[in-house]
Design a protein around this motif. Structure first.
Motif, mmCIF file in Angstrom:
data_model
loop_
_atom_site.group_PDB
_atom_site.id
_atom_site.type_symbol
_atom_site.label_atom_id
_atom_site.label_comp_id
_atom_site.label_asym_id
_atom_site.label_seq_id
_atom_site.Cartn_x
_atom_site.Cartn_y
_atom_site.Cartn_z
ATOM 1 N N VAL A 113 41.760 46.567 38.126
ATOM 2 C CA VAL A 113 41.540 45.112 37.880
ATOM 3 C C VAL A 113 41.963 44.087 39.092
ATOM 4 O O VAL A 113 42.712 44.229 39.748
ATOM 5 C CB VAL A 113 42.604 44.707 36.717
ATOM 6 N N SER A 114 40.748 42.929 39.093
ATOM 7 C CA SER A 114 40.919 42.149 40.351
ATOM 8 C C SER A 114 41.942 40.989 39.818
ATOM 9 O O SER A 114 42.570 40.886 38.941
ATOM 10 C CB SER A 114 39.576 41.596 40.627
ATOM 11 N N LYS A 115 42.180 40.188 41.052
ATOM 12 C CA LYS A 115 43.144 39.071 40.897
ATOM 13 C C LYS A 115 42.723 38.021 39.935
ATOM 14 O O LYS A 115 43.633 37.472 39.209
ATOM 15 C CB LYS A 115 43.049 38.371 42.276
ATOM 16 N N ASP A 116 41.378 38.004 39.682
ATOM 17 C CA ASP A 116 40.920 37.260 38.647
ATOM 18 C C ASP A 116 40.697 37.885 37.330
ATOM 19 O O ASP A 116 39.755 37.401 36.416
ATOM 20 C CB ASP A 116 39.749 36.131 38.905
ATOM 21 N N ASN A 117 41.238 39.110 37.018
ATOM 22 C CA ASN A 117 41.217 39.656 35.774
ATOM 23 C C ASN A 117 40.017 40.172 35.423
ATOM 24 O O ASN A 117 39.503 40.304 34.269
ATOM 25 C CB ASN A 117 41.826 38.946 34.648
ATOM 26 N N VAL A 118 39.185 40.656 36.195
ATOM 27 C CA VAL A 118 37.767 41.280 36.127
ATOM 28 C C VAL A 118 38.151 42.646 36.315
ATOM 29 O O VAL A 118 38.537 43.165 37.465
ATOM 30 C CB VAL A 118 36.730 40.830 37.094
ATOM 31 N N ALA A 129 44.650 50.592 42.635
ATOM 32 C CA ALA A 129 45.148 49.621 41.494
ATOM 33 C C ALA A 129 46.015 48.653 42.100
ATOM 34 O O ALA A 129 46.099 47.342 41.788
ATOM 35 C CB ALA A 129 45.805 50.185 40.254
ATOM 36 N N ALA A 130 46.789 49.123 43.112
ATOM 37 C CA ALA A 130 47.931 48.350 43.748
ATOM 38 C C ALA A 130 47.407 47.343 44.549
ATOM 39 O O ALA A 130 47.973 46.013 44.614
ATOM 40 C CB ALA A 130 48.964 49.244 44.472
ATOM 41 N N VAL A 131 46.209 47.628 45.408
ATOM 42 C CA VAL A 131 45.877 46.734 46.315
ATOM 43 C C VAL A 131 44.634 45.592 45.976
ATOM 44 O O VAL A 131 44.358 44.751 46.037
ATOM 45 C CB VAL A 131 45.296 47.374 47.741
ATOM 46 N N ALA A 132 43.873 46.035 44.672
ATOM 47 C CA ALA A 132 42.984 45.308 43.961
ATOM 48 C C ALA A 132 43.458 44.152 43.359
ATOM 49 O O ALA A 132 42.536 43.127 43.390
ATOM 50 C CB ALA A 132 42.352 46.063 43.062
ATOM 51 N N PRO A 165 32.716 47.804 44.873
ATOM 52 C CA PRO A 165 33.159 47.682 43.668
ATOM 53 C C PRO A 165 32.373 47.086 42.593
ATOM 54 O O PRO A 165 31.687 46.067 42.975
ATOM 55 C CB PRO A 165 34.507 47.016 43.711
ATOM 56 N N MET A 166 31.977 47.447 41.432
ATOM 57 C CA MET A 166 30.936 46.998 40.409
ATOM 58 C C MET A 166 31.834 46.299 39.242
ATOM 59 O O MET A 166 32.461 47.388 38.752
ATOM 60 C CB MET A 166 29.962 48.019 40.281
ATOM 61 N N PRO A 167 31.584 45.398 38.841
ATOM 62 C CA PRO A 167 32.229 44.786 37.378
ATOM 63 C C PRO A 167 31.578 45.608 36.487
ATOM 64 O O PRO A 167 30.476 45.978 36.383
ATOM 65 C CB PRO A 167 31.718 43.164 37.417
ATOM 66 N N LEU A 168 32.374 45.952 35.371
ATOM 67 C CA LEU A 168 32.022 46.831 34.216
ATOM 68 C C LEU A 168 31.119 46.178 33.327
ATOM 69 O O LEU A 168 30.572 46.627 32.717
ATOM 70 C CB LEU A 168 33.273 47.544 33.596
ATOM 71 N N ASP A 169 31.672 44.863 33.379
ATOM 72 C CA ASP A 169 30.787 43.985 32.680
ATOM 73 C C ASP A 169 29.237 43.447 33.495
ATOM 74 O O ASP A 169 29.459 42.724 34.275
ATOM 75 C CB ASP A 169 31.429 42.670 32.080
ATOM 76 N N LYS A 170 28.164 44.039 33.118
ATOM 77 C CA LYS A 170 27.167 43.799 33.912
ATOM 78 C C LYS A 170 26.750 42.247 33.687
ATOM 79 O O LYS A 170 25.981 41.702 34.589
ATOM 80 C CB LYS A 170 25.644 44.618 33.532
ATOM 81 N N GLY A 171 27.080 41.364 32.533
ATOM 82 C CA GLY A 171 26.680 40.136 32.642
ATOM 83 C C GLY A 171 27.211 39.440 33.501
ATOM 84 O O GLY A 171 26.998 38.444 33.840
ATOM 85 N N ILE A 172 28.606 39.727 34.173
ATOM 86 C CA ILE A 172 29.204 38.993 35.102
ATOM 87 C C ILE A 172 28.294 38.919 36.490
ATOM 88 O O ILE A 172 28.085 37.998 37.114
ATOM 89 C CB ILE A 172 30.601 39.635 35.238
#
Length: 331
Positions: free
Chosen positions: A111-116, A171-174, A234-241
């Motif tokens: 999970v990224s800093k902006d919760n993606v 997970a710790a650094v993302a 790294p690829m967003p799991l939601d392709k709409g993003i």
């Protein structure tokens, strides 16, 4: 008194006696070999595997005896002894994609800093530390538990010890990066990879209990080195993003293109104003007409004779009357 004669002694024929002795000797030799091979074992190791020799007889403890070097042939070991072999060549643990040690579609989810939520594919390259005490410790702490001396057990060991620490490291650094930074900023992705590799190399020895793994360039006589740790984009799991990001980038590109065009028009307008101020409106119009080729001019030398061809025009004659016209009456 008559003397009694000596009794006659009848001896068997010796025609088959020699053959029986030979057969008996062969049987005894075979039995001896069977006994010999049941008492002693012979160990072999491939060129890319190293062996650990452990005792296992009825009169001794099951304890470590020696290291059997790679490429050994018919090395004599004791009765009941066991040799466990481990790979010494470069090994890998790959998550996702072609040739993966997991399912091809598998990814590490972070999970990224902006919760993606992002999916990350990982490749780790390494070799097994073959220093005697370290290798012995690995076998007794990890190898026996997972049967890592066999191919299936080796894969089980990777799944049991490598995968959890990779998940934890990523997970710790993302959470220190925005998803767009990891997706389309190569510099930030490189920083993320470096930070994740550092965290993984810290977590793994603590999890397995020792520095059992070295870098891919380790050959048994040089420095151990660090494991090679690489990640894919790294690829967003939601392709709409991704679709939204690409639409935004297209809009920004169109806007930047329009700004550039406007700037070019302003530059051209300023140039026109300067020329009108210098030449006057009529002079500027004449200049642009000449430059466009609408007005042609010639430079005539002083006192020179110049012949200028004058275009001639042809008068079009009217068409003669056709034969269908009525003729004029004659007087």
């Amino acid at each position: 008194m008559a003397k009694l004669g000596k009794p006659a002694v009848i001896t068997p024929k010796s025609s088959g006696g020699g053959k029986g002795k030979v057969i008996g000797g062969v049987i005894v030799a075979v039995i001896a070999l069977i006994i010999l091979f049941s008492i002693f074992n012979f160990a072999n190791t491939d060129a890319n595997r190293i062996g650990l020799h452990y005792g296992g007889g009825v009169i001794e403890d099951k304890k470590f005896k020696s290291v059997i070097p790679p490429g050994s042939t018919n090395k004599l070991i004791g009765p009941g002894d066991t040799v466990y072999t481990y790979p010494i060549d470069q090994r890998s643990y790959i998550i996702g994609g072609d040739g993966a040690d997991t399912d091809a579609a598998d990814e590490v989810t972070v999970v990224s800093k902006d919760n993606v939520r992002l999916g990350v594919r990982v490749q780790v390259y390494f070799t097994l530390n073959r220093e005697k005490d370290v290798l012995k410790s690995f076998h007794e702490r990890i190898g026996l538990k997972t049967d890592a001396y066999e191919e299936d057990g080796w894969n089980t060991m990777l799944q049991s010890y490598f995968r959890p620490q990779i998940d934890r490291a990523l997970a710790a650094v993302a959470t220190n990066y925005g998803w767009a930074e990891l997706y389309n900023n190569e510099k930030m992705k490189s920083q993320f990879q470096t930070a994740a590799a550092k965290e993984f190399t810290r977590l793994l020895p603590a999890a397995v209990g020792g520095d059992y793994f070295c870098g891919p360039g380790y050959n048994g006589s040089n420095d151990c080195g660090e494991l090679s740790f690489t990640i894919q984009k790294p690829m967003p799991l939601d392709k709409g993003i991704i679709d939204g990001l690409e639409a935004k980038q297209r809009a920004e590109l169109a806007k930047a293109t329009q700004v550039q065009k406007n700037q070019q028009v302003n530059v051209e307008l300023q140039s026109v104003k300067q020329q009108v101020a210098m030449l006057g409106a009529q002079g500027y119009l004449l200049k642009t007409a000449i430059e466009s080729g609408k007005i042609q001019f010639m430079v005539i030398p002083q006192n020179g004779n110049v012949s200028i061809p004058v275009p001639t025009t042809t008068t079009q004659q009217p068409n003669p009357p056709s034969g269908n016209q009525p003729s004029q009456p004659t007087r």
